[in-house]
Structures are given as structure tokens and as C-alpha cells.
Design an enzyme around this catalytic site. Sequence first.
Site, PDB file in Angstrom:
ATOM      1  N   GLU A   1       0.828  -1.205   0.000  1.00  0.00           N
ATOM      2  CA  GLU A   1       0.000   0.000   0.000  1.00  0.00           C
ATOM      3  C   GLU A   1       0.863   1.256   0.000  1.00  0.00           C
ATOM      4  O   GLU A   1       1.750   1.395   0.845  1.00  0.00           O
ATOM      5  CB  GLU A   1      -0.908  -0.016   1.242  1.00  0.00           C
ATOM      6  CG  GLU A   1      -1.889  -1.171   1.225  1.00  0.00           C
ATOM      7  CD  GLU A   1      -2.314  -1.633   2.611  1.00  0.00           C
ATOM      8  OE1 GLU A   1      -2.099  -0.901   3.597  1.00  0.00           O
ATOM      9  OE2 GLU A   1      -2.855  -2.751   2.705  1.00  0.00           O
TER      10      GLU A   1
ATOM     11  N   GLU B   1      -4.509  -6.701   2.854  1.00  0.00           N
ATOM     12  CA  GLU B   1      -3.310  -7.449   3.247  1.00  0.00           C
ATOM     13  C   GLU B   1      -3.414  -8.927   2.922  1.00  0.00           C
ATOM     14  O   GLU B   1      -2.420  -9.558   2.540  1.00  0.00           O
ATOM     15  CB  GLU B   1      -3.010  -7.246   4.737  1.00  0.00           C
ATOM     16  CG  GLU B   1      -2.439  -5.871   5.081  1.00  0.00           C
ATOM     17  CD  GLU B   1      -3.504  -4.789   5.137  1.00  0.00           C
ATOM     18  OE1 GLU B   1      -4.707  -5.125   5.052  1.00  0.00           O
ATOM     19  OE2 GLU B   1      -3.149  -3.603   5.263  1.00  0.00           O
TER      20      GLU B   1
ATOM     21  N   GLN C   1       2.166  -1.975   5.655  1.00  0.00           N
ATOM     22  CA  GLN C   1       2.441  -0.569   5.966  1.00  0.00           C
ATOM     23  C   GLN C   1       2.911  -0.408   7.419  1.00  0.00           C
ATOM     24  O   GLN C   1       3.824   0.363   7.700  1.00  0.00           O
ATOM     25  CB  GLN C   1       1.195   0.264   5.704  1.00  0.00           C
ATOM     26  CG  GLN C   1       1.479   1.737   5.615  1.00  0.00           C
ATOM     27  CD  GLN C   1       0.376   2.482   4.888  1.00  0.00           C
ATOM     28  OE1 GLN C   1      -0.635   2.826   5.511  1.00  0.00           O
ATOM     29  NE2 GLN C   1       0.536   2.734   3.611  1.00  0.00           N
ATOM     30  N   PHE C   2       2.274  -1.122   8.308  1.00  0.00           N
ATOM     31  CA  PHE C   2       2.776  -1.340   9.667  1.00  0.00           C
ATOM     32  C   PHE C   2       2.657  -2.842   9.888  1.00  0.00           C
ATOM     33  O   PHE C   2       1.697  -3.455   9.432  1.00  0.00           O
ATOM     34  CB  PHE C   2       1.941  -0.588  10.708  1.00  0.00           C
ATOM     35  CG  PHE C   2       2.217   0.887  10.734  1.00  0.00           C
ATOM     36  CD1 PHE C   2       3.092   1.433  11.664  1.00  0.00           C
ATOM     37  CD2 PHE C   2       1.612   1.739   9.820  1.00  0.00           C
ATOM     38  CE1 PHE C   2       3.365   2.786  11.690  1.00  0.00           C
ATOM     39  CE2 PHE C   2       1.877   3.101   9.838  1.00  0.00           C
ATOM     40  CZ  PHE C   2       2.755   3.629  10.776  1.00  0.00           C
TER      41      PHE C   2
ATOM     42  N   ASP D   1       1.749  -4.443  12.260  1.00  0.00           N
ATOM     43  CA  ASP D   1       0.515  -4.801  12.968  1.00  0.00           C
ATOM     44  C   ASP D   1      -0.550  -5.352  12.013  1.00  0.00           C
ATOM     45  O   ASP D   1      -1.385  -6.164  12.414  1.00  0.00           O
ATOM     46  CB  ASP D   1      -0.048  -3.570  13.676  1.00  0.00           C
ATOM     47  CG  ASP D   1       0.986  -2.874  14.526  1.00  0.00           C
ATOM     48  OD1 ASP D   1       0.819  -2.863  15.752  1.00  0.00           O
ATOM     49  OD2 ASP D   1       1.982  -2.343  13.982  1.00  0.00           O
ATOM     50  N   PHE D   2      -0.533  -4.906  10.769  1.00  0.00           N
ATOM     51  CA  PHE D   2      -1.584  -5.314   9.826  1.00  0.00           C
ATOM     52  C   PHE D   2      -1.334  -6.685   9.216  1.00  0.00           C
ATOM     53  O   PHE D   2      -2.149  -7.194   8.464  1.00  0.00           O
ATOM     54  CB  PHE D   2      -1.762  -4.241   8.745  1.00  0.00           C
ATOM     55  CG  PHE D   2      -2.071  -2.895   9.329  1.00  0.00           C
ATOM     56  CD1 PHE D   2      -3.078  -2.760  10.276  1.00  0.00           C
ATOM     57  CD2 PHE D   2      -1.343  -1.773   8.979  1.00  0.00           C
ATOM     58  CE1 PHE D   2      -3.357  -1.533  10.863  1.00  0.00           C
ATOM     59  CE2 PHE D   2      -1.613  -0.540   9.563  1.00  0.00           C
ATOM     60  CZ  PHE D   2      -2.618  -0.416  10.504  1.00  0.00           C
ATOM     61  N   ILE D   3      -0.229  -7.308   9.569  1.00  0.00           N
ATOM     62  CA  ILE D   3       0.054  -8.656   9.078  1.00  0.00           C
ATOM     63  C   ILE D   3      -0.972  -9.649   9.623  1.00  0.00           C
ATOM     64  O   ILE D   3      -1.174 -10.718   9.051  1.00  0.00           O
ATOM     65  CB  ILE D   3       1.497  -9.086   9.460  1.00  0.00           C
ATOM     66  CG1 ILE D   3       1.988 -10.216   8.548  1.00  0.00           C
ATOM     67  CG2 ILE D   3       1.592  -9.461  10.917  1.00  0.00           C
ATOM     68  CD1 ILE D   3       3.468 -10.555   8.738  1.00  0.00           C
TER      69      ILE D   3
ATOM     70  N   HIS E   1       0.045   0.394  16.213  1.00  0.00           N
ATOM     71  CA  HIS E   1       1.137   0.795  15.317  1.00  0.00           C
ATOM     72  C   HIS E   1       2.488   0.598  15.996  1.00  0.00           C
ATOM     73  O   HIS E   1       3.456   1.258  15.666  1.00  0.00           O
ATOM     74  CB  HIS E   1       0.998   2.264  14.898  1.00  0.00           C
ATOM     75  CG  HIS E   1      -0.138   2.519  13.943  1.00  0.00           C
ATOM     76  ND1 HIS E   1      -1.426   2.648  14.362  1.00  0.00           N
ATOM     77  CD2 HIS E   1      -0.167   2.660  12.593  1.00  0.00           C
ATOM     78  CE1 HIS E   1      -2.213   2.867  13.311  1.00  0.00           C
ATOM     79  NE2 HIS E   1      -1.477   2.875  12.231  1.00  0.00           N
TER      80      HIS E   1
HETATM   81  C1  TPP Z   1      -5.935  -3.112   7.419  1.00  0.00           C
HETATM   82  C2  TPP Z   1      -5.172  -1.844   7.387  1.00  0.00           C
HETATM   83  N1  TPP Z   1      -4.191  -1.680   6.487  1.00  0.00           N
HETATM   84  C3  TPP Z   1      -3.494  -0.536   6.442  1.00  0.00           C
HETATM   85  C4  TPP Z   1      -3.770   0.478   7.296  1.00  0.00           C
HETATM   86  C5  TPP Z   1      -2.959   1.767   7.237  1.00  0.00           C
HETATM   87  N2  TPP Z   1      -3.854   2.867   6.851  1.00  0.00           N
HETATM   88  C6  TPP Z   1      -4.432   3.659   7.778  1.00  0.00           C
HETATM   89  S1  TPP Z   1      -5.529   4.727   7.122  1.00  0.00           S
HETATM   90  C7  TPP Z   1      -5.174   4.209   5.544  1.00  0.00           C
HETATM   91  C8  TPP Z   1      -5.897   4.812   4.399  1.00  0.00           C
HETATM   92  C9  TPP Z   1      -7.380   4.746   4.610  1.00  0.00           C
HETATM   93  O1  TPP Z   1      -8.059   5.260   3.525  1.00  0.00           O
HETATM   94  P1  TPP Z   1      -9.633   5.325   3.520  1.00  0.00           P
HETATM   95  O2  TPP Z   1     -10.211   4.041   3.998  1.00  0.00           O
HETATM   96  O3  TPP Z   1     -10.074   5.787   2.174  1.00  0.00           O
HETATM   97  O4  TPP Z   1      -9.989   6.397   4.632  1.00  0.00           O
HETATM   98  P2  TPP Z   1      -9.592   7.952   4.641  1.00  0.00           P
HETATM   99  O5  TPP Z   1      -8.251   8.059   5.262  1.00  0.00           O
HETATM  100  O6  TPP Z   1      -9.621   8.440   3.247  1.00  0.00           O
HETATM  101  O7  TPP Z   1     -10.625   8.597   5.499  1.00  0.00           O
HETATM  102  C10 TPP Z   1      -4.226   3.186   5.574  1.00  0.00           C
HETATM  103  C11 TPP Z   1      -3.694   2.499   4.384  1.00  0.00           C
HETATM  104  C12 TPP Z   1      -4.776   0.255   8.244  1.00  0.00           C
HETATM  105  N3  TPP Z   1      -5.104   1.179   9.164  1.00  0.00           N
HETATM  106  N4  TPP Z   1      -5.464  -0.897   8.268  1.00  0.00           N
END
Ligand code: TPP
Lengths: 324, 341
Positions: free
Chosen positions: A29, A60, A82-83, A85-87, A127
Site C-alpha cells: 500500500e 493485506e 504498511q505497519f 501490525d496489519f500482518i 502501530h
Molecule cells: C488493514 C489496514 N491496512 C493498512 C492500514 C494503514 N492505513 C491507515 S488509514 C489508511 C488509508 C485509509 O483510507 P480510507 O479508507 O479511504 O480512509 P480515509 O483516510 O480516506 O478517510 C491506511 C492504508 C490500516 N489502518 N489498516
Amino acid sequence: MPVLTYLEAIRQGLWEEMERDERVFLLGEDIGVYGGAFKVTEGFLERFGEERVIDTPISEAAIVGAAIGAALVGLRPVAEMQFIDFISIAFDQLTNFAAKCRYRWGAGVPIVVRGPCGGGVHGGPFHSQNVEAYFFHTPGLKIVEPATPYDAKGLIKAAIRDEDPVLYFEHKYLYRRIRGEVPEDDYIVPIGKADIKRPGRDVTILTYGWMVHKSLEAAEIVAQEDIEVEVVDLRTLLPLDDETILSSVAKTGRAVIVHEDTRTGGIAGEIAMRLNERIFEYLEAPVVRVTAPDTPIPFSPPLEEFFLPQVEEIVQAVRWVANY
Amino acid sequence: MEEPLTREQLLDMYYYMKLTRMVEERLQRLYRQGKIVGGLYRSLGQEGESVASAYALEEGDFLAVMIRNLGALFVRGIRPWEIFTQYMGKGTSPTRGKDSIVHFGSVERGIIPPISHLGDLIPVMAGIALASKMQRKRSVALTYIGDGGTSTGVFHEGLNFAAVLKLPLIVIAEDNGYAYSTPKHRQMAIENIADRAIGYGIFGETVDGNDVIAVYHATRRAIERAREGLGPTLLEVKTFRMRGHAEHDDAWYVPREVLEYWQKRDPILRLEIYLKEHGMADETDFEAITHRIEQEIEADLQYAEQSPMPDPRIALEGVYAETPSVSEAPLPSEHAVKSRS
Ligand SMILES: Cc1ncc(C[n+]2csc(CCOP(=O)(O)OP(=O)(O)O)c2C)c(N)n1
Ligand SMILES: [Mg+2]
């Protein structure tokens, strides 16, 4: 020799492997256009193009699953969480699919899943985690966690070249705080080999990741009291390097195991058991561990600091086993 | 026909939107001064959909927010001091420093907090909706998901589960253009998230997320269907994230023209225009509300700033209903105490 940060060393290792072997590709990501949340893959999209640096949806399980599939038919995927933790979302793909392929039907799954782990930056409960223990229990996986730039580069290369699934945990606290000499040439740090970061005759500290640095600080402090600590950096957590671990502790007779991960079910327990089984007669003191307590990792700085193992605790534990 | 919103209701929503924006502006200043811990996630430009959707709920309903739904929390009675103390990691914060940002809640207050893992709330809120049905209650469960969050497996599982069991669940899908740096078209191969409703056999609707009145009514419709036993709704709101993913991110990857387009459609501005055009309010009303908010924020911020940081030992509390006994290691007392958790 050039001096790089821990993060730059990971980047260089990845870069060189992509230059060397066109089967290597990255997926994750925000890794392409944005260069990754921590900028580990900055510049990769420009150099290697969209086919080999793939920005994926937030999926993921699909990232790891697709990596497994591509690996089965000859590619060498490196997936970023990305972190780390998400594994957890890819747990099934890793522990049931990737880990059991070779055993069941002889098919290797040469994937690398890498991502930032660990605390110290007030990332809060989701995180900051250390996730090694969830996977340590899974035969078929390998787990590495470098502590220095040299090892970071050498281990990412070894992980990519390995024939089996490797989880590569990079400590986010070390990313830009730790610098070190990194050879420009192609070298690997073999998976399954620990490294003695400081030799000593009195007490062995067995540790990895950020805690290597805290343990070295502790060793420096007790050296003034004439306690010579040997600091063994495990580097690979699965499979453990029994030879280095056992011979160091057989020499010193005293062991302190330090990890940032929580206590119960942590890697320290397994190591202590091996010491007990294999070199009991050499032990001069009970094996002790310094770890985080059995709680989630809290957010607020005073709580997080209390949660994380501190140098002073390591010093106390070393003194205790030394004077036992 | 829908009952039109009264002047009082509209000004109420105006208050919550403005409160959200002003609290976040204050947080941004604190962030730059290094007075908050960790990152700052703003909802600039999205205050309308959060406020209007939560405003459609009633007493007894359940709400679960994501990071950009601060406005929804205010509607449900959360006050600025709770947000300031959370961001500062203070001992007086709702989580006593254990977690940050909008990661806090209370079952009594009908608020379920998120975890960072995107999408995980959806099955949980389906469970709350299931319990409501089993307990013969009228309550519905409402939660949010970003365009990026819809790419998770749990999003699919949660919605399908709720669809099959016809649960009173409302999922507000926020298409705000981006997920961190990733544009929506790298997240899904469709234009409208609500189109997925067909695949689940549930109601789906897409509304202008910066039109609070439209969001309010669409949410009301979804809630009424849910209460009648007609099952879940996937309600998509089209909006835009006007700042980076968090304050460290300057969002260089977002084209300027796109920001300009949405700037003109700012939800607060639009409500002001609506109220003025309908003779319901004028500048003096808006100023009075702004003034009131300024005072509320000052008082709450002062409380937060004066609050102590948490006692470190709080870190060991509350893992279980009862603290389990753990044998003490034969070690120096300091160390042994900490390992007893
Ligand atoms: C399962 C998971 N993978 C990666 C992340 C890292 N992460 C946090 S917010 C985000 C983007 C989220 O985008 P969106 O769902 O469109 O919400 P927005 O930030 O636009 O409000 C990511 C990749 C996460 N929190 N959870
Ligand atoms: Mg989004």
C-alpha cells in the site's frame, strides 16, 4: 565504507536485488507513487516501473496471497505491510498457505513479507506491536529482525534469495536513528546465524532488534563494575541459531534474554528451555528475561516508557545473574 | 414525505460542524507547537457527512466512528476536552493514555471505538445490530468506512453477514478521493461504492456528502428501513479529504484543481448559504455560534493542558476483569513488579 541509516540499508538491499534479479517485485500500500509510508521504497517506481512496484488496494490478505501465488510460479515477491501490525489480516495466508506448501506438496514459496515493527514512537496499541511470537510457532516460516544497517542490508538480500517464506521485521525506531557502515558490494547475512555484537566472559545477553542497542548500553554500564557481558544479536528468530546461543551461554554460564515483545509465550521462553535442555550443567544462575509486561502496548509516553524494557532493567538483571 | 429539518436542527448541525472544524484547527496549532503526541488526522471538508449521519440517529442507537468522524462523536455528546486529552496522552483522557485520537468509546453512551485495522468495525457493528434484533430492541448500528477501507475482506464479510441476517446496520462509505496517497481508482474498479449493495442484496444509495441535508435524509431513510426489519444499507457519501492523510503528509499527489473544486463545495459554507437563502439565519447567528465555540474550546483546552500525564503503572491495569496472579520472578524488586501484569 559508506555510512547509511538502517532504513537506507534496507532500501539499498531491496534495490540491488531488484537490479540483480528481474523476478523480484514489490507490492504493498502506497509503496509506489508515494514511496511507502516510511519512504523505504522511494524512487523504486521511477526506476523499476509499475509492473514491478505495485500499489495495491488496502487488502493485506490479497497482498500476501498474491505474493504466494506469484512465488509458486517463479517470481520473487516482496510484500510490504504498511505497519507490521496489519500482518494479522494475512495470518491465514501465511500460517496455513505459505508455511505448509512445501511440507504438503513440495512446493517452495519464496516470498518476503516485510514491514515496520516495534514501539518507542508513541504509535499506540496498533502501530507499535511486535508480532514475532504469533509466527514463531509456525513451522515452515522464517523470521528475521536486523538491528544494524549492515545486517539490514545483508538480511533483506538473504531473505529475497531464500527458497522459503521469510518474515522480515524492521524496527521503526531504528529507521533513521541508527547509522553504520554498509559495504557497497553484494553480500548476504545468512539466515539462521546469530552475531556476537560484543564479546564478554561473564554474562550472555541474548536479544534482537532495538533491544540489541539497549543491551549494548547496559553492557557498557556493567563493564565499569567488572562484569563483562557478551551481547548476542539473534538476527534470525526462526530458526534460532542454537550453536551460537548455546556456546556463548556454555562459556559464560549466565544468561539474560531481552525482548521488546511481551513476556508470556515470547521467544525468551523457548530459548530458556533450550538452555535448560541442552546445557543445564553449564548454568551458574537461573536464566532470566527482561521483556515488556503482558499488556497491550499503551500510547501515552509515560505508559509506553514503562511498558518498554529499559536499560536500567537490563542492568539490574545482569547484576542479579552475575552475583547469583 | 420526509419531514424537513427545522431551523433549530439545522443550526444544531451547523454548531457541530463548526465545533469539529475549530477543534481540529486548534489541534493543528497544538501539533505545530509539539503539544500533542503522535499524528493528527483531520476531517477538513468532511465534517458535514459525519455530523449529518450521526444526527439522524436516536437515543439507544449505536455509533462507531473511524478517524475522520470527529463530528459524529460531538453529535453523540463527546466534548472537546475528551479529544484534547486523548491527543495529549493525558491521564484524564477517556482511555487514561492507553490509546489516542478517537480511539475511545463507551457502551453506555452508544459509542464503539475503532481499532486501526480498517474494516474490523463492520462485523462488530453487525453483531451489535444482531443483538438489537435478538433483544427485540429498536436500536440500529451505524458505522463508517473509507473508500480504501472497502478493500478489506472484513468489509465484505460484515456486509454480507448483515445482509443475510437482515440486520439493522447502516454503513456510511466515504468516498473522499484518496486512501493515504492511493486514488480511488487504484482501490476499486467501479465508480460508486454503493453499487456494491446490489451484490449483497441490500439497499444502496449515493449522496452528495457535502450536502448535510441530503446526508441527513438519506441516513434517516436507512435507519427507518433498518427499524422496520428491512436490513442493512450501504450509504455512500461523495466528499473530499481536504488535507493530507495526516498532518505529516502535504498531499502533493492531489491535483490542485481537485482541491479547488471541493473548496467551493465546503459543507459548512454550503449550509450557511442555505440558511441565509431561506431566511433562517444570518451572519450574526453564525458569529454567535462561533463565539460560543471559542469559549467552549478555551475552557476545555485549559483543562486538558493542566491535566497530569498518567501514572506509569496504569499501563499494567485493565487487561482482564480481574488481574491474574503471576508468579514473581526471583529478581530485583523493580523488575519483578513490572513483570507482574
Ligand atoms: C488493514 C489496514 N491496512 C493498512 C492500514 C494503514 N492505513 C491507515 S488509514 C489508511 C488509508 C485509509 O483510507 P480510507 O479508507 O479511504 O480512509 P480515509 O483516510 O480516506 O478517510 C491506511 C492504508 C490500516 N489502518 N489498516
Ligand atoms: Mg478515503
